[in-house]
Design a protein around this motif. Structure first.
Motif, PDB file in Angstrom:
ATOM      1  N   ARG A 137       0.947  -1.232   0.122  1.00 26.61           N
ATOM      2  CA  ARG A 137      -0.065   0.075   0.131  1.00 26.61           C
ATOM      3  C   ARG A 137       0.914   1.271  -0.057  1.00 26.61           C
ATOM      4  O   ARG A 137       0.640   2.336  -0.644  1.00 26.61           O
ATOM      5  CB  ARG A 137      -0.804  -0.125   1.306  1.00 26.61           C
ATOM      6  CG  ARG A 137      -1.987   1.160   1.483  1.00 26.61           C
ATOM      7  CD  ARG A 137      -2.380   1.278   2.854  1.00 26.61           C
ATOM      8  NE  ARG A 137      -1.384   1.167   3.843  1.00 26.61           N
ATOM      9  CZ  ARG A 137      -0.934   2.522   4.365  1.00 26.61           C
ATOM     10  NH1 ARG A 137      -1.568   3.876   3.703  1.00 26.61           N
ATOM     11  NH2 ARG A 137      -0.150   2.554   5.233  1.00 26.61           N
TER      12      ARG A 137
ATOM     13  N   CYS B 275       2.282   1.835  -3.458  1.00 29.94           N
ATOM     14  CA  CYS B 275       0.829   2.403  -4.172  1.00 29.94           C
ATOM     15  C   CYS B 275       0.706   3.779  -3.986  1.00 29.94           C
ATOM     16  O   CYS B 275       0.501   4.360  -4.839  1.00 29.94           O
ATOM     17  CB  CYS B 275      -0.363   1.630  -4.005  1.00 29.94           C
ATOM     18  SG  CYS B 275      -0.250  -0.087  -4.523  1.00 29.94           S
TER      19      CYS B 275
ATOM     20  N   SER C  46      -8.191   1.214  -7.169  1.00 25.24           N
ATOM     21  CA  SER C  46      -7.780   0.317  -6.197  1.00 25.24           C
ATOM     22  C   SER C  46      -8.991  -0.346  -5.658  1.00 25.24           C
ATOM     23  O   SER C  46      -8.841  -1.614  -5.113  1.00 25.24           O
ATOM     24  CB  SER C  46      -7.127   0.714  -5.036  1.00 25.24           C
ATOM     25  OG  SER C  46      -7.918   1.612  -4.273  1.00 25.24           O
TER      26      SER C  46
ATOM     27  N   VAL D 169      -1.862   2.665 -11.582  1.00 22.20           N
ATOM     28  CA  VAL D 169      -1.276   2.152 -10.662  1.00 22.20           C
ATOM     29  C   VAL D 169      -2.097   1.026 -10.098  1.00 22.20           C
ATOM     30  O   VAL D 169      -3.228   1.016  -9.648  1.00 22.20           O
ATOM     31  CB  VAL D 169      -0.907   3.035  -9.158  1.00 22.20           C
ATOM     32  CG1 VAL D 169      -0.182   2.328  -8.128  1.00 22.20           C
ATOM     33  CG2 VAL D 169      -0.048   4.434  -9.876  1.00 22.20           C
ATOM     34  N   LYS D 170      -1.363  -0.312  -9.866  1.00 18.87           N
ATOM     35  CA  LYS D 170      -1.991  -1.418  -9.342  1.00 18.87           C
ATOM     36  C   LYS D 170      -2.383  -1.351  -8.079  1.00 18.87           C
ATOM     37  O   LYS D 170      -2.029  -0.349  -7.085  1.00 18.87           O
ATOM     38  CB  LYS D 170      -1.125  -2.488  -9.423  1.00 18.87           C
ATOM     39  CG  LYS D 170      -0.734  -3.161 -10.617  1.00 18.87           C
ATOM     40  CD  LYS D 170       0.352  -4.305 -10.642  1.00 18.87           C
ATOM     41  CE  LYS D 170       0.500  -4.799 -12.073  1.00 18.87           C
ATOM     42  NZ  LYS D 170       1.276  -6.327 -11.980  1.00 18.87           N
ATOM     43  N   SER D 171      -3.504  -2.017  -7.437  1.00 18.26           N
ATOM     44  CA  SER D 171      -4.102  -1.648  -6.248  1.00 18.26           C
ATOM     45  C   SER D 171      -2.898  -2.627  -5.224  1.00 18.26           C
ATOM     46  O   SER D 171      -2.031  -3.429  -5.774  1.00 18.26           O
ATOM     47  CB  SER D 171      -5.277  -2.599  -5.783  1.00 18.26           C
ATOM     48  OG  SER D 171      -5.055  -4.138  -6.120  1.00 18.26           O
ATOM     49  N   PRO D 172      -2.748  -2.456  -3.932  1.00 13.82           N
ATOM     50  CA  PRO D 172      -2.145  -3.200  -2.976  1.00 13.82           C
ATOM     51  C   PRO D 172      -2.059  -4.617  -3.277  1.00 13.82           C
ATOM     52  O   PRO D 172      -0.888  -5.148  -3.261  1.00 13.82           O
ATOM     53  CB  PRO D 172      -2.391  -2.654  -1.772  1.00 13.82           C
ATOM     54  CG  PRO D 172      -2.800  -1.328  -1.959  1.00 13.82           C
ATOM     55  CD  PRO D 172      -3.690  -1.535  -3.386  1.00 13.82           C
TER      56      PRO D 172
ATOM     57  N   LEU E 216      -0.106  -5.409  -6.571  1.00  9.14           N
ATOM     58  CA  LEU E 216       1.159  -5.206  -6.410  1.00  9.14           C
ATOM     59  C   LEU E 216       1.845  -6.115  -5.703  1.00  9.14           C
ATOM     60  O   LEU E 216       2.876  -6.803  -6.021  1.00  9.14           O
ATOM     61  CB  LEU E 216       1.427  -3.701  -6.099  1.00  9.14           C
ATOM     62  CG  LEU E 216       2.921  -3.277  -6.137  1.00  9.14           C
ATOM     63  CD1 LEU E 216       3.250  -3.023  -7.298  1.00  9.14           C
ATOM     64  CD2 LEU E 216       2.908  -1.914  -5.347  1.00  9.14           C
TER      65      LEU E 216
ATOM     66  N   ASN F  11      -5.181   6.758  -0.005  1.00 13.02           N
ATOM     67  CA  ASN F  11      -4.709   7.495  -1.335  1.00 13.02           C
ATOM     68  C   ASN F  11      -4.764   8.939  -1.320  1.00 13.02           C
ATOM     69  O   ASN F  11      -3.643   9.491  -1.487  1.00 13.02           O
ATOM     70  CB  ASN F  11      -5.379   6.843  -2.586  1.00 13.02           C
ATOM     71  CG  ASN F  11      -5.446   5.407  -2.449  1.00 13.02           C
ATOM     72  OD1 ASN F  11      -6.234   4.522  -1.658  1.00 13.02           O
ATOM     73  ND2 ASN F  11      -4.498   4.820  -3.224  1.00 13.02           N
TER      74      ASN F  11
ATOM     75  N   ALA G 266       4.152  -2.397 -12.012  1.00 13.80           N
ATOM     76  CA  ALA G 266       3.836  -1.762 -11.081  1.00 13.80           C
ATOM     77  C   ALA G 266       2.458  -1.078 -11.611  1.00 13.80           C
ATOM     78  O   ALA G 266       1.507  -0.445 -10.898  1.00 13.80           O
ATOM     79  CB  ALA G 266       4.287  -0.562 -10.469  1.00 13.80           C
TER      80      ALA G 266
END
Length: 591
Positions: free
Chosen positions: A187, A190, A218, A240-243, A246, A366, A558
């Motif tokens: 996270r 991210c 996300s 951006v990927k989610s936690p 990722l 975020n 990522a």
């Protein structure tokens, strides 16, 4: 999703489409008469019944088994997480995989820093690793009661997956998980990547910057809704990927490259507060065809093999006869094998966990991080907050010392509010009249003033955020009713108090770092101000190291992509020949 106040206050449910169709995959058998189209499908009605005369004896159909694959393949509707009938990813699947074959065992490092993987000669053995979200730990901590913190609940989960009194103490092979990691570490990465994306400092410029306003991506329920119903918002979604995603990529790529183990021999389980995370794990954009192939989505080895929810943790323990609430929560946790890369080990297993700031909310923070990143770059500026039409809509502005607004953002939670947001993003339609002006929605989400428009919007499907996810333990769960002496049918007040307990547990870890007031941290030969307790330079250096040891560009590692899902409802039915060809393409491959 759960109601906080009353049934009328629910806003994260979108009814299924009127014509929700599940095909029944059957090959035609000669010389049987050609089946009618109605015999090959179910029509799923809102009350769960089926129309008469379709597929069953006496004119009544057998119950339709709707799987996760069916939901992903169909684009005729979008439902809330609790309405999706999920059969592929469950606690039963976890037990089935654990009992399938002896697990791979990792030994090391030796004096030369080398690791040995035992059991590779058995082609069905797997290396098990699990990642756990803080929202799930909070839900289980609140269920434990007696002041159990989110961190202590995490130790109980660790004993379940890795301790002798947990899963390794039973089953056919006594298999357990080699590593358990906290998605909070992913996270933080991210948050830095997301802020860099918003502020035009992306670590991978080729990934491109989404259209303004940038919308958080996300939340898989929100992404699914956007792809199926409002594709015009896709250019706005953060790349951006989610936690969860990722972390899945980090584990699969690092372990496969450093241990020399094929990605399909690494089995990654994620514990999440949301059923829609199961949908996210099944996306073709999150497989090894992207990071190890040609960079394009496809049916490959998933980065996250299975997702179970907070509630399913209790079901998993119960299935093995384990009293989850009796597991140890002491600091003497299970000893884990050192991760095969020292830098990644330090990233995944920090010396001290950091308590979340209550101002950041329960969905990862975020927006909170972006606001503080902007403020740190504008000395003397302040963050102003204005509540919207309800508690799930809040507008923010970073105002410089001169009084000028330098950044505007907002938070939209719950589908009721999300629908208002996407309507304001809808592009105007061109006029059919020669020389006519465009018409339709052209109002941009700019807040109360005309400029500047929002640069960033944090969007989450569940009212109240991720601690209120559909997979969390509910106030009317028999476990809670028994342990806490709650009424069998708790009312709105009990629901509200329960969610407050979960939120309190979410913020119950160690004391937070000093955030913006912290001293500069020296890392990689240069100093960097800590933003909201996170060092962006450390995160960027870790990502670059990850790229170097795997030989994969950061962009593939990522960032992700989205695609419009076009509905097939009401379109031409496939012929038998086309259906056979389609089924033949599925035989022996994919999931």
């Amino acid at each position: 999703m759960s109601a906080i106040l009353s049934a009328d206050d629910l806003n994260d449910f979108i009814s299924p489409g009127v014509a929700c169709i599940k095909p029944i995959e059957t090959l035609p058998v000669a010389p049987a008469p050609e089946p009618t189209s109605s015999s090959l499908e179910y029509e799923v009605i809102l009350d769960g019944s089926h129309p008469q005369g379709q597929g069953g004896e006496g004119g009544e159909a057998a119950p339709a088994q709707i799987s996760l694959t069916d939901c992903l393949a169909c684009s005729g509707c979008v439902t809330s997480a609790e309405a999706v009938l999920v059969s592929l990813q469950s606690h039963n699947e976890v037990l089935s995989v654990l009992d399938a074959a002896p697990a791979l065992r990792v030994a090391g490092p030796d004096t030369n820093g080398k690791y040995t993987v035992n059991g590779l000669e058995d082609g069905s053995g797997k290396l098990f690793v699990v990642s756990v979200s803080p929202q799930s730990r909070a839900s289980l901590a609140a269920a434990c009661g007696n002041g159990v913190t989110e961190q202590q609940a995490g130790r109980m989960i660790e004993h379940l997956f890795m301790g002798k009194q947990g899963l390794p103490g039973g089953g056919k092979w006594g298999n357990g998980f080699t590593w358990m990691v906290d998605t909070n570490t992913a996270r933080e990465a991210c948050l830095v990547l997301g802020s860099d994306e918003v502020l035009g400092r992306s670590i991978s410029p080729s990934a491109g910057k989404p259209a303004t306003p940038i919308l958080t991506a996300s939340c898989p329920g929100w992404v699914c809704y956007a792809e199926k119903t409002h594709p015009y918002v896709l250019p706005h979604l953060s790349r951006v990927k989610s936690p969860q995603a990722l972390m899945g990529t980090l584990l699969k790529t690092t372990l496969s490259r450093t241990l020399g183990v094929s990605p399909d021999r690494i089995w990654h389980l994620a514990v999440m507060p949301c059923f829609d995370k199961k949908l996210e794990a099944s996306r073709e954009e999150l497989t090894d065809t992207v990071w190890a192939g040609d960079g394009k989505p496809g049916r490959g080895v998933r980065d996250v093999d299975c997702v179970i929810t907070s509630k399913e943790i209790l079901m998993l323990a119960e299935s093995r006869g384990i009293d989850f609430f009796g597991l140890s929560n002491s600091a003497a946790s299970v000893q884990q094998t050192i991760f095969p890369d020292p830098t990644i080990h330090g990233f995944l297993f920090p010396a001290r966990s950091r308590r979340q700031s209550e101002a950041a909310g329960t969905s990862g923070g975020n927006l909170h991080f972006v606001l503080h990143d902007v403020r740190s770059r504008n000395p003397g500026s302040q963050i102003h907050t204005v509540r919207g039409r309800n508690a799930d809509v809040i507008e923010y502005a970073v105002v410089a010392a001169s009084g000028e607004t330098v950044f505007k953002a907002a938070r939209y939670y719950g589908f009721r509010n999300i629908q208002n947001l996407v309507r304001r993003l809808k592009p105007a339609k061109p006029s059919r009249m020669p020389g006519g002006r465009p018409f339709g929605s052209t109002k941009r989400p700019t807040g109360k003033s005309s400029t500047p428009e929002f640069a960033y919007v944090e969007v989450m499907a569940c009212p109240g955020g991720c601690t209120n996810g559909g997979g969390q333990i509910k106030v009317d769960d028999p476990v809670l009713v028994e342990r806490k002496g709650l009424p069998a049918k708790p009312g709105p007040q009990e629901q509200k108090e329960w969610l407050a307990e979960v939120d309190e547990a979410y913020f119950s870890a160690d004391e937070p770092d000093s955030g913006l007031d912290a001293k500069p941290e020296v890392h990689g030969g240069h100093s960097d101000e800590v933003v909201d307790g996170i060092s962006p330079s450390r995160i960027r250096d870790t990502l670059q190291h990850w790229s170097s040891i795997t030989g994969i560009d950061v962009e593939r590692l990522a960032y992700t992509s989205y695609r419009e899902v076009i509905s097939d409802v009401g379109k031409r039915q496939l012929t038998d020949t086309e259906r056979v060809v389609q089924l033949a393409g599925k035989i022996g491959g994919g999931w």
